[in-house]
Design a protein around this motif. Structure first.
Motif, PDB file in Angstrom:
ATOM      1  N   PRO A  77      16.627   0.458   2.675  1.00  0.00           N
ATOM      2  CA  PRO A  77      17.593  -0.449   2.465  1.00  0.00           C
ATOM      3  C   PRO A  77      17.622  -1.909   1.669  1.00  0.00           C
ATOM      4  O   PRO A  77      16.455  -1.761   1.000  1.00  0.00           O
ATOM      5  CB  PRO A  77      17.352  -0.990   4.219  1.00  0.00           C
ATOM      6  CG  PRO A  77      15.954  -0.752   4.491  1.00  0.00           C
ATOM      7  CD  PRO A  77      15.715   0.531   3.867  1.00  0.00           C
ATOM      8  N   ASN A  78      18.490  -2.474   1.586  1.00  0.00           N
ATOM      9  CA  ASN A  78      18.330  -3.677   0.717  1.00  0.00           C
ATOM     10  C   ASN A  78      17.026  -4.560   1.083  1.00  0.00           C
ATOM     11  O   ASN A  78      16.734  -4.794   2.191  1.00  0.00           O
ATOM     12  CB  ASN A  78      19.762  -4.734   0.668  1.00  0.00           C
ATOM     13  CG  ASN A  78      20.915  -4.012   0.181  1.00  0.00           C
ATOM     14  OD1 ASN A  78      20.895  -3.325  -0.836  1.00  0.00           O
ATOM     15  ND2 ASN A  78      22.079  -4.287   0.998  1.00  0.00           N
ATOM     16  N   GLY A  79      16.287  -4.920   0.037  1.00  0.00           N
ATOM     17  CA  GLY A  79      15.287  -5.553   0.222  1.00  0.00           C
ATOM     18  C   GLY A  79      13.849  -4.900   0.512  1.00  0.00           C
ATOM     19  O   GLY A  79      13.023  -5.707   0.986  1.00  0.00           O
ATOM     20  N   ALA A  80      14.183  -3.571   0.658  1.00  0.00           N
ATOM     21  CA  ALA A  80      12.854  -2.734   0.866  1.00  0.00           C
ATOM     22  C   ALA A  80      11.700  -2.721  -0.027  1.00  0.00           C
ATOM     23  O   ALA A  80      10.656  -2.561   0.409  1.00  0.00           O
ATOM     24  CB  ALA A  80      13.371  -1.371   1.196  1.00  0.00           C
ATOM     25  N   GLY A  81      12.005  -3.187  -1.363  1.00  0.00           N
ATOM     26  CA  GLY A  81      10.976  -3.100  -2.159  1.00  0.00           C
ATOM     27  C   GLY A  81      10.977  -2.005  -3.166  1.00  0.00           C
ATOM     28  O   GLY A  81      10.313  -1.818  -4.159  1.00  0.00           O
ATOM     29  N   LYS A  82      12.277  -1.356  -3.264  1.00  0.00           N
ATOM     30  CA  LYS A  82      12.661  -0.385  -4.089  1.00  0.00           C
ATOM     31  C   LYS A  82      12.682  -0.973  -5.701  1.00  0.00           C
ATOM     32  O   LYS A  82      11.760  -0.218  -6.588  1.00  0.00           O
ATOM     33  CB  LYS A  82      14.065   0.271  -4.094  1.00  0.00           C
ATOM     34  CG  LYS A  82      14.276   1.186  -2.987  1.00  0.00           C
ATOM     35  CD  LYS A  82      15.691   1.657  -3.036  1.00  0.00           C
ATOM     36  CE  LYS A  82      16.513   0.445  -2.648  1.00  0.00           C
ATOM     37  NZ  LYS A  82      17.780   0.343  -2.194  1.00  0.00           N
TER      38      LYS A  82
ATOM     39  N   HIS B 253       0.840  -1.211  -0.064  1.00  0.00           N
ATOM     40  CA  HIS B 253      -0.061   0.005   0.011  1.00  0.00           C
ATOM     41  C   HIS B 253       0.799   1.339   0.080  1.00  0.00           C
ATOM     42  O   HIS B 253       0.766   2.021   0.976  1.00  0.00           O
ATOM     43  CB  HIS B 253      -0.932  -0.020   1.192  1.00  0.00           C
ATOM     44  CG  HIS B 253      -1.925  -1.083   1.139  1.00  0.00           C
ATOM     45  ND1 HIS B 253      -3.069  -1.148   0.334  1.00  0.00           N
ATOM     46  CD2 HIS B 253      -1.933  -2.265   1.604  1.00  0.00           C
ATOM     47  CE1 HIS B 253      -3.777  -2.236   0.462  1.00  0.00           C
ATOM     48  NE2 HIS B 253      -3.094  -3.069   1.376  1.00  0.00           N
ATOM     49  N   VAL B 254       1.753   1.623  -0.923  1.00  0.00           N
ATOM     50  CA  VAL B 254       2.526   2.640  -1.268  1.00  0.00           C
ATOM     51  C   VAL B 254       1.732   3.559  -1.932  1.00  0.00           C
ATOM     52  O   VAL B 254       1.436   3.465  -2.975  1.00  0.00           O
ATOM     53  CB  VAL B 254       3.889   2.173  -1.603  1.00  0.00           C
ATOM     54  CG1 VAL B 254       4.698   3.491  -1.887  1.00  0.00           C
ATOM     55  CG2 VAL B 254       4.581   1.362  -0.758  1.00  0.00           C
ATOM     56  N   SER B 255       1.828   4.930  -1.315  1.00  0.00           N
ATOM     57  CA  SER B 255       1.535   6.041  -2.411  1.00  0.00           C
ATOM     58  C   SER B 255       2.240   7.221  -2.004  1.00  0.00           C
ATOM     59  O   SER B 255       2.957   7.500  -1.077  1.00  0.00           O
ATOM     60  CB  SER B 255      -0.003   6.501  -1.926  1.00  0.00           C
ATOM     61  OG  SER B 255      -0.950   5.418  -1.834  1.00  0.00           O
ATOM     62  N   PHE B 256       2.758   7.817  -3.435  1.00  0.00           N
ATOM     63  CA  PHE B 256       3.439   9.052  -3.074  1.00  0.00           C
ATOM     64  C   PHE B 256       3.228   9.831  -4.665  1.00  0.00           C
ATOM     65  O   PHE B 256       3.028   9.059  -5.794  1.00  0.00           O
ATOM     66  CB  PHE B 256       4.873   9.194  -2.728  1.00  0.00           C
ATOM     67  CG  PHE B 256       5.712   7.763  -3.356  1.00  0.00           C
ATOM     68  CD1 PHE B 256       6.266   8.468  -4.466  1.00  0.00           C
ATOM     69  CD2 PHE B 256       5.810   6.682  -2.977  1.00  0.00           C
ATOM     70  CE1 PHE B 256       7.271   7.662  -5.343  1.00  0.00           C
ATOM     71  CE2 PHE B 256       6.653   5.933  -3.793  1.00  0.00           C
ATOM     72  CZ  PHE B 256       7.401   6.498  -4.724  1.00  0.00           C
ATOM     73  N   ASP B 257       3.755  11.092  -4.536  1.00  0.00           N
ATOM     74  CA  ASP B 257       3.578  11.687  -5.909  1.00  0.00           C
ATOM     75  C   ASP B 257       4.956  12.121  -6.264  1.00  0.00           C
ATOM     76  O   ASP B 257       5.974  12.638  -5.107  1.00  0.00           O
ATOM     77  CB  ASP B 257       2.784  13.028  -5.826  1.00  0.00           C
ATOM     78  CG  ASP B 257       1.297  12.441  -5.827  1.00  0.00           C
ATOM     79  OD1 ASP B 257       1.163  11.399  -6.297  1.00  0.00           O
ATOM     80  OD2 ASP B 257       0.526  12.924  -5.220  1.00  0.00           O
TER      81      ASP B 257
ATOM     82  N   GLN C 111      10.674  -2.410   4.118  1.00  0.00           N
ATOM     83  CA  GLN C 111       9.904  -3.452   4.268  1.00  0.00           C
ATOM     84  C   GLN C 111       8.495  -3.212   3.476  1.00  0.00           C
ATOM     85  O   GLN C 111       7.309  -3.685   3.868  1.00  0.00           O
ATOM     86  CB  GLN C 111       9.543  -3.936   5.776  1.00  0.00           C
ATOM     87  CG  GLN C 111      10.974  -4.503   6.217  1.00  0.00           C
ATOM     88  CD  GLN C 111      10.777  -4.750   7.770  1.00  0.00           C
ATOM     89  OE1 GLN C 111       9.914  -3.951   8.531  1.00  0.00           O
ATOM     90  NE2 GLN C 111      11.583  -5.642   8.397  1.00  0.00           N
ATOM     91  N   GLY C 112       8.514  -2.815   2.377  1.00  0.00           N
ATOM     92  CA  GLY C 112       7.444  -2.455   1.637  1.00  0.00           C
ATOM     93  C   GLY C 112       6.617  -1.296   1.892  1.00  0.00           C
ATOM     94  O   GLY C 112       5.569  -1.046   1.019  1.00  0.00           O
ATOM     95  N   LYS C 113       6.749  -0.877   2.740  1.00  0.00           N
ATOM     96  CA  LYS C 113       6.096   0.368   3.110  1.00  0.00           C
ATOM     97  C   LYS C 113       6.751   1.679   3.498  1.00  0.00           C
ATOM     98  O   LYS C 113       7.848   1.654   3.343  1.00  0.00           O
ATOM     99  CB  LYS C 113       5.455   0.184   4.956  1.00  0.00           C
ATOM    100  CG  LYS C 113       4.647  -0.934   5.143  1.00  0.00           C
ATOM    101  CD  LYS C 113       4.174  -0.976   6.404  1.00  0.00           C
ATOM    102  CE  LYS C 113       3.189  -2.117   6.771  1.00  0.00           C
ATOM    103  NZ  LYS C 113       3.815  -3.187   6.884  1.00  0.00           N
ATOM    104  N   LYS C 114       5.800   2.743   2.870  1.00  0.00           N
ATOM    105  CA  LYS C 114       6.573   4.017   2.842  1.00  0.00           C
ATOM    106  C   LYS C 114       6.593   4.433   4.478  1.00  0.00           C
ATOM    107  O   LYS C 114       5.766   4.580   5.187  1.00  0.00           O
ATOM    108  CB  LYS C 114       5.731   4.953   2.130  1.00  0.00           C
ATOM    109  CG  LYS C 114       6.144   6.474   2.066  1.00  0.00           C
ATOM    110  CD  LYS C 114       5.023   7.420   1.414  1.00  0.00           C
ATOM    111  CE  LYS C 114       4.132   7.822   2.172  1.00  0.00           C
ATOM    112  NZ  LYS C 114       3.241   8.707   1.317  1.00  0.00           N
TER     113      LYS C 114
END
Lengths: 441, 303
Positions: free
Chosen positions: B37-42, B21-25, B206-209
């Protein structure tokens, strides 16, 4: 579509303009050509120079006449055996002494003759002498026993089993034609097998290389994995076709050259083939007649049907297997050896198909041959082997339809594996994981 | 106007949620830092933006429109793990990648010549990729990324493996492209580069903003009212204790107490018998904020 074409072009051109491609494409037929020439020479080669053998034949069994060969020439001597032995010296003017004792009992089926020499009796010389003496003794016995040679000759009968159709619409064939077609079928099945293995592996390695050197990361930001896979499969396939075409042309040119070197005149061959039915009597059963029979039969084969069908099966088999090899390549990690457990499931049907193909060549209409030429995994190898034998149209139609359908299916499956596989690094995936990829969104 | 709008994007893999559930503009014409960090979901997020994968839910707008088949031609993406076809010649390779981005033969030629001249490598056309050093290959990769004049440039660790000279060269090009109106997403672990280059950042873990905003705002938001002062002379024990004075590399740090302003501190120090050479607010570096936040969220998930 544009992008597939671009990828196709790159895959094709980089391979075709590689030095190794040019070398193998041009040198392989040349190497085969040289090999055939060398083998031909070796087979006709006997010994360095002819040896002279002195013959002592007190009973005149040989009638003073022995046909020599390129290796041995005979010279008869009236002198006593002991006297001749005295004249013998190693490396002298004759290599040995052949002594044929008199035959006391005509019913005796064994006759010992002697060869005196300080040199070992070679297999070649042994065979040549025994053979000539045997036929001479036969002639001798015929005369002694008072048998009429022409009567004797009548005892020999050559059998030709000629298959004849019952219904009028079935084409007449001969046993020669069955034989020629079996060879032709086997050759086509075998060629297919090699093409699938060689090009399947080539596609697989190339997918792995792209994954290992990380070019995929850059590529997939511009093109879909599916486009990449299809472009590669088609590009490599076109390389294969190019190679086959070049080889065909080269083999035709070189075999003409080989004919002239080995003293066979193709013009004469085809003329013989044309009047195959009315061969001169003395030609019958000779090698020349057999060869011309083969040409007659090859001429009767329905090339106009076989060649397009062969190409259809080539394309079908190629697409099915290379797409799956590409999928496997995408799922393998950095180490080619790791991939064995993944390539095995693909190699098994190919090897199975080759064994069935051998059976199909022997009996093209057995139910094993018929049914396995319907299964798309097997048909690209099995069906070409049956094509030379006349098979019912419905079988070809059904087999081709199933093959075409399965092409789409295997490309679809492969694309789903490939799209996940190329983005994963590190260890190779297990078959179970690959199964999951097929069904993920 | 936003060049990119990420709206409640979710991407799940078999055993974990890579983007949660990531949102940004991302505003148009800005250099935007995507940190984590590594594996964050970038990488998962970038792959969704570049249409390599599709989100399970949520949507992404590029320049106001949903992602489409044309998207790859509007984006230039330089991945962190990148390679080239080793046997190909530089000119051929750039032409190939440019054509795949939808450029015509003629366009590729003009643009390639332009960039080769900019990087002063016009003598490389006929060189094979395998003859180039890693840094040289990186230049080619950069050219390949910008060849088709993308609206949005996504650079994942663009400086890794580059020497300082080439780093500066690429950095200047990024600045120049940005001034010409290209929006840039800059993904890295190197925080000093983020501060130097990015105007806005988003931090995911960890996948979250977990953080988003203007770099200067974020620094102010996390400031601890620390002041760095360089001086000569002696400060009384009492004052030093009250402001929790500690020695820093080239000065001393003072932290303000509740309700005090920097002027209060300055006034007190001026009264003391010292000479002040420098006085500045000490803002936390993005690096410190990053580490703190990542550790915090780690504690939360573990606790």
């Amino acid at each position: 579509m544009d992008k597939i074409l671009l990828i196709f072009k790159r895959e094709y051109l980089t391979r075709v303009f590689k030095k190794s491609f040019l070398l193998t494409t041009l040198l392989t037929p040349l190497a085969i050509f040289v090999l055939v020439l060398v083998l031909g020479t070796i087979m006709t080669y006997d010994s360095d120079d002819a040896q002279t053998v002195l013959v002592s034949d007190p009973g005149n069994i040989l009638n003073g006449d022995m046909n020599g060969s390129n290796t041995i020439s005979y010279q008869f001597s009236d002198k006593d055996l002991e006297q001749i032995k005295g004249e013998y010296s190693k490396n002298g003017e004759f290599a040995g002494i052949l002594y044929v004792p008199e035959i006391s009992d005509l019913s005796n089926r064994n006759h010992t003759i002697f060869y005196y020499s300080d040199e070992k009796l070679s297999i070649d010389v042994n065979r040549t002498i025994s053979r000539s003496v045997r036929s001479k003794i036969k002639d001798y016995k015929i005369v002694q026993l008072g048998i009429d040679p022409s009567q004797l000759d009548k005892l020999n009968t050559d059998i030709t089993l000629d298959p004849e159709p019952i219904s009028a619409d079935v084409e007449d064939s001969t046993s020669d034609s069955t034989f020629v077609r079996a060879i032709l079928g086997g050759a086509m099945g075998y060629i297919m097998f090699f093409i699938i293995i060689i090009y399947g592996m080539m596609v697989m390695r190339s997918v792995m290389e792209e994954k290992i050197n990380r070019i995929v990361e850059i590529m997939i930001s511009s093109v879909k994995p599916f486009q990449m896979m299809l472009g590669k499969i088609l590009g490599v396939g076109a390389v294969g076709l190019t190679q086959i075409i070049i080889w065909t042309v080269l083999i035709m040119v070189l075999s003409t050259v080989a004919y002239s070197i080995l003293g066979i005149d193709p013009q004469e061959m085809s003329e013989l083939a044309a009047n195959g039915a009315n061969l001169p009597a003395e030609m019958e059963n000779s090698t020349a007649a057999e060869i011309s029979n083969i040409f007659v039969e090859l001429g009767k084969v329905n090339w106009l049907m076989i060649i397009p069908l062969f190409i259809i099966y080539f394309i079908g088999g190629y697409i099915i297997y290379t797409s799956l090899f590409a999928a496997v390549g995408s799922a393998i990690g950095d180490d080619l050896n790791e991939g064995n457990s993944l390539t095995m499931p693909l190699m098994m049907p190919i090897i199975l198909a080759v064994y069935i193909m051998f059976k199909a060549v022997e009996s093209p209409n057995s139910s094993l041959a018929v049914w396995s030429s319907m299964i798309p995994f097997l048909s690209p190898i099995v069906m070409p082997a049956r094509l030379a034998a006349d098979i019912p149209f419905w079988q070809i139609a059904l087999s081709v339809a199933l093959l075409a359908l399965f092409c789409f299916f295997s490309v679809w499956i492969a694309a789903r594996i490939y799209r996940v596989g190329i983005l994963l690094y590190g260890k190779k995936a297990s078959i179970k994981e690959i199964g999951k990829w097929i069904f993920t969104k | 106007m936003n060049i990119l709008s990420i709206q409640d994007v979710v991407k799940r893999y078999h055993n974990h949620t890579a983007v949660d559930h990531v949102s940004f503009d991302i505003p148009k014409g800005k250099i935007f830092g995507l940190l984590g960090p590594n594996g964050a979901g970038k990488t998962s997020l970038i792959r969704i933006i570049t249409t390599i994968t599709r989100p399970d839910s949520g949507q992404v707008l590029l320049d106001g429109a949903p992602l489409s088949k044309r998207t790859p031609e509007e984006i230039g993406y330089m991945p962190e793990e990148r390679g080239l076809y080793k046997k190909m010649k530089v000119g051929e390779h750039l032409k190939y990648l440019g054509r795949l981005k939808g450029l015509s033969e003629k366009e590729v030629k003009t643009k390639m010549d332009y960039w080769m001249e900019r990087f002063e490598i016009t003598n490389w056309y006929k060189k094979k990729i395998e003859e180039l050093s890693k840094g040289m290959q990186q230049k080619i990769q950069f050219i390949a990324t910008v060849l088709h004049d993308p609206k949005l440039l996504i650079l994942d660790e663009p400086f890794s493996g580059l020497d300082p000279v080439n780093t500066n060269l690429i950095k200047d090009e990024i600045d120049r492209l940005n001034k010409q109106g290209t929006s840039i997403i800059f993904s890295t672990h190197r925080m000093e580069q983020v501060e130097e280059i990015c105007e806005r950042i988003v931090l995911i873990n960890q996948g979250k903003k977990i953080l988003e905003g203007q770099v200067s705002d974020i620094k102010n938001q996390f400031k601890e009212n620390l002041y760095k002062i360089k001086f000569d002379g002696e400060i009384s024990q009492e004052v030093a204790q009250r402001y929790q004075m500690v020695a820093d590399r080239d000065g001393h740090l003072f932290s303000l107490n509740e309700g005090q302003t920097s002027n209060d501190l300055l006034r007190e120090l001026l009264a003391a018998n010292i000479t002040i050479h420098a006085f500045e607010e000490k803002l936390p570096s993005v690096n410190e904020i990053f580490i703190n936040l990542v550790n915090e969220s780690k504690l939360q998930t573990n606790g």
